[in-house]
Design an enzyme around this catalytic site. Sequence first.
Site, PDB file in Angstrom:
ATOM      1  N   MET A 147      73.524  16.505  55.557  1.00 13.59           N
ATOM      2  CA  MET A 147      74.619  17.382  55.119  1.00 13.59           C
ATOM      3  C   MET A 147      74.700  18.635  55.992  1.00 13.59           C
ATOM      4  O   MET A 147      75.712  18.916  56.619  1.00 13.59           O
ATOM      5  CB  MET A 147      74.415  17.815  53.668  1.00 13.59           C
ATOM      6  CG  MET A 147      74.407  16.725  52.639  1.00 13.59           C
ATOM      7  SD  MET A 147      74.376  17.481  50.977  1.00 13.59           S
ATOM      8  CE  MET A 147      73.750  16.133  49.997  1.00 13.59           C
ATOM      9  N   GLU A 176      74.547  21.676  58.595  1.00 15.74           N
ATOM     10  CA  GLU A 176      74.742  21.798  60.031  1.00 15.74           C
ATOM     11  C   GLU A 176      74.213  23.150  60.514  1.00 15.74           C
ATOM     12  O   GLU A 176      74.041  24.068  59.704  1.00 15.74           O
ATOM     13  CB  GLU A 176      76.226  21.662  60.361  1.00 15.74           C
ATOM     14  CG  GLU A 176      76.787  20.301  59.985  1.00 15.74           C
ATOM     15  CD  GLU A 176      78.252  20.124  60.342  1.00 15.74           C
ATOM     16  OE1 GLU A 176      78.763  19.010  60.128  1.00 15.74           O
ATOM     17  OE2 GLU A 176      78.881  21.094  60.819  1.00 15.74           O
ATOM     18  N   PRO A 177      73.975  23.276  61.821  1.00 16.03           N
ATOM     19  CA  PRO A 177      73.439  24.548  62.345  1.00 16.03           C
ATOM     20  C   PRO A 177      74.238  25.772  61.922  1.00 16.03           C
ATOM     21  O   PRO A 177      73.679  26.829  61.681  1.00 16.03           O
ATOM     22  CB  PRO A 177      73.482  24.339  63.864  1.00 16.03           C
ATOM     23  CG  PRO A 177      73.323  22.861  64.027  1.00 16.03           C
ATOM     24  CD  PRO A 177      74.051  22.241  62.870  1.00 16.03           C
ATOM     25  N   SER A 193      75.704  25.885  52.596  1.00 11.57           N
ATOM     26  CA  SER A 193      76.198  25.398  51.310  1.00 11.57           C
ATOM     27  C   SER A 193      77.699  25.078  51.311  1.00 11.57           C
ATOM     28  O   SER A 193      78.171  24.351  50.438  1.00 11.57           O
ATOM     29  CB  SER A 193      75.908  26.431  50.219  1.00 11.57           C
ATOM     30  OG  SER A 193      74.521  26.607  50.046  1.00 11.57           O
ATOM     31  N   ALA A 196      88.023  19.467  51.650  1.00 11.42           N
ATOM     32  CA  ALA A 196      87.324  18.502  50.801  1.00 11.42           C
ATOM     33  C   ALA A 196      87.874  17.090  50.965  1.00 11.42           C
ATOM     34  O   ALA A 196      87.107  16.121  51.044  1.00 11.42           O
ATOM     35  CB  ALA A 196      87.413  18.939  49.336  1.00 11.42           C
ATOM     36  N   GLU A 223      70.462  16.027  41.253  1.00 11.09           N
ATOM     37  CA  GLU A 223      69.664  16.623  42.328  1.00 11.09           C
ATOM     38  C   GLU A 223      69.100  17.981  41.897  1.00 11.09           C
ATOM     39  O   GLU A 223      67.929  18.286  42.143  1.00 11.09           O
ATOM     40  CB  GLU A 223      70.517  16.789  43.591  1.00 11.09           C
ATOM     41  CG  GLU A 223      69.748  17.401  44.757  1.00 11.09           C
ATOM     42  CD  GLU A 223      70.587  17.557  46.011  1.00 11.09           C
ATOM     43  OE1 GLU A 223      70.099  18.205  46.952  1.00 11.09           O
ATOM     44  OE2 GLU A 223      71.720  17.032  46.055  1.00 11.09           O
ATOM     45  N   ARG A 254      35.496  33.415  38.546  1.00 12.88           N
ATOM     46  CA  ARG A 254      35.298  34.488  39.523  1.00 12.88           C
ATOM     47  C   ARG A 254      34.791  35.746  38.826  1.00 12.88           C
ATOM     48  O   ARG A 254      35.340  36.189  37.825  1.00 12.88           O
ATOM     49  CB  ARG A 254      36.619  34.793  40.251  1.00 12.88           C
ATOM     50  CG  ARG A 254      36.501  35.760  41.420  1.00 12.88           C
ATOM     51  CD  ARG A 254      35.602  35.194  42.512  1.00 12.88           C
ATOM     52  NE  ARG A 254      35.559  36.063  43.662  1.00 12.88           N
ATOM     53  CZ  ARG A 254      36.268  35.862  44.770  1.00 12.88           C
ATOM     54  NH1 ARG A 254      37.066  34.808  44.851  1.00 12.88           N
ATOM     55  NH2 ARG A 254      36.184  36.687  45.782  1.00 12.88           N
ATOM     56  N   LEU A 304      46.194  37.364  41.236  1.00 11.40           N
ATOM     57  CA  LEU A 304      44.970  37.261  40.439  1.00 11.40           C
ATOM     58  C   LEU A 304      43.832  36.591  41.202  1.00 11.40           C
ATOM     59  O   LEU A 304      42.667  36.708  40.816  1.00 11.40           O
ATOM     60  CB  LEU A 304      45.253  36.498  39.144  1.00 11.40           C
ATOM     61  CG  LEU A 304      46.153  37.233  38.136  1.00 11.40           C
ATOM     62  CD1 LEU A 304      46.485  36.330  36.969  1.00 11.40           C
ATOM     63  CD2 LEU A 304      45.491  38.525  37.643  1.00 11.40           C
ATOM     64  N   GLY A 351      69.238  22.429  47.893  1.00 17.92           N
ATOM     65  CA  GLY A 351      70.001  21.924  46.753  1.00 17.92           C
ATOM     66  C   GLY A 351      71.111  22.864  46.322  1.00 17.92           C
ATOM     67  O   GLY A 351      71.648  22.749  45.219  1.00 17.92           O
TER      68      GLY A 351
END
Length: 387
Positions: A133, A135-136, A140, A186, A252, A278, A347, A373
């Site tokens: 999907m 590209e460079p 989104s 689209a 997805e 610890r 922690l 996603g």
Amino acid sequence: MPVIDIPPPAFMEDEEISIFADAVGKFYEKHAPEKRVAKWREDGQVEREFWNEAGEAGLLGVSVPEEYGGHGGDFRHDMVVIEQQGKHNVDGFAASLHNTVILPYLVRHGTEEQKKKYLPKLVSGELVSAIAMTEPGVGSDLQSITTTALKDGNGYRLNGAKTYISNGQIADFIIVVAKTDPNQRAKGISLLLLETEGAEGFQRGKKLDKIGLDAQDTSELFFDDVFVPAENVLGGEEGKGFYQLMGELPQERLIIAMGAIAGIERALDVTVEFVKERKAFGQTVWDFQNTQFVLADLKAKGTAARVFVNDCISKHLEGKLDVPTACMAKYWVTELQSEVVDKCLQLHGGSGYINDYPIARMYRDSRITRIFGGSNEIMRMVIARSM
């Protein structure tokens, strides 16, 4: 006992599911021991042979109908493969991508000929899949892609470049998002099914050097006048690609949320174990009230997230998971994952910054979940539009 100790949801209380989970767990124990997974991290990818082993063991295409060579399961079986992978720390194996993102495109949108031709090979592991999907210059905003697939005789000539492609180095079956009508947004997008073997003009670029997900191969792909037969347009009709993509996004995004809650649970488990062992200032790190308060807060939030994700899965199994709810799950649980992992690393003290400790890898690996996603900024936009 795990820190987040919610009983399995009712939809998982099935003896057949339990038997399958046991078999999948044993497969990972035998075929993906820590030494082998460490080699994948070192190499930056899972070797091709493991996919054949997974296919032979029945871990691929578990929800594909039997008539197409699948195992006839449902989304719960897909969940088992993913959850057992997390429990056994099997990094890099893109089963969730293959089983729950890519194969559903064929099952739900493919022509009968496409299903019969490709699904059996994808189930057996003969073909490993990827979806191209991004590209460079386009993330989104899929409507703005520049990769084209223009008519040429009885097929199309595919030209363009894709990046951030999971499985890019080993995939031999790629769903390519391209413009069959560059003058449309689209309505000009189609999904093309490309077998890479013998595909003249197809090139794999470099394997990308990421800050996390060391065992997951992520690559660039290039298409220079690659010929794709007309019968390889998904569904057999041009201009349906964008709608096919949108139709699969809720699942997805749910998968990403599921991975995030699994990451939250693991981070809490390893951290509680660490702080109770610890010592500092003559007592364990656990004995400090601050430690207890931080972990109590994270357990409360993690418990709420698990309940929410389980509810989303239940809705999805009933076919009722809508887009805004899937976006809420993806956005909120991945944001929480980053918070949990960051505080758990704190922690650990200095140990948390050392890659020998699992929490360090979790810290690096979790960062991408807020991006892939659909970035969490996009998730917020979708949620806002539903108000």
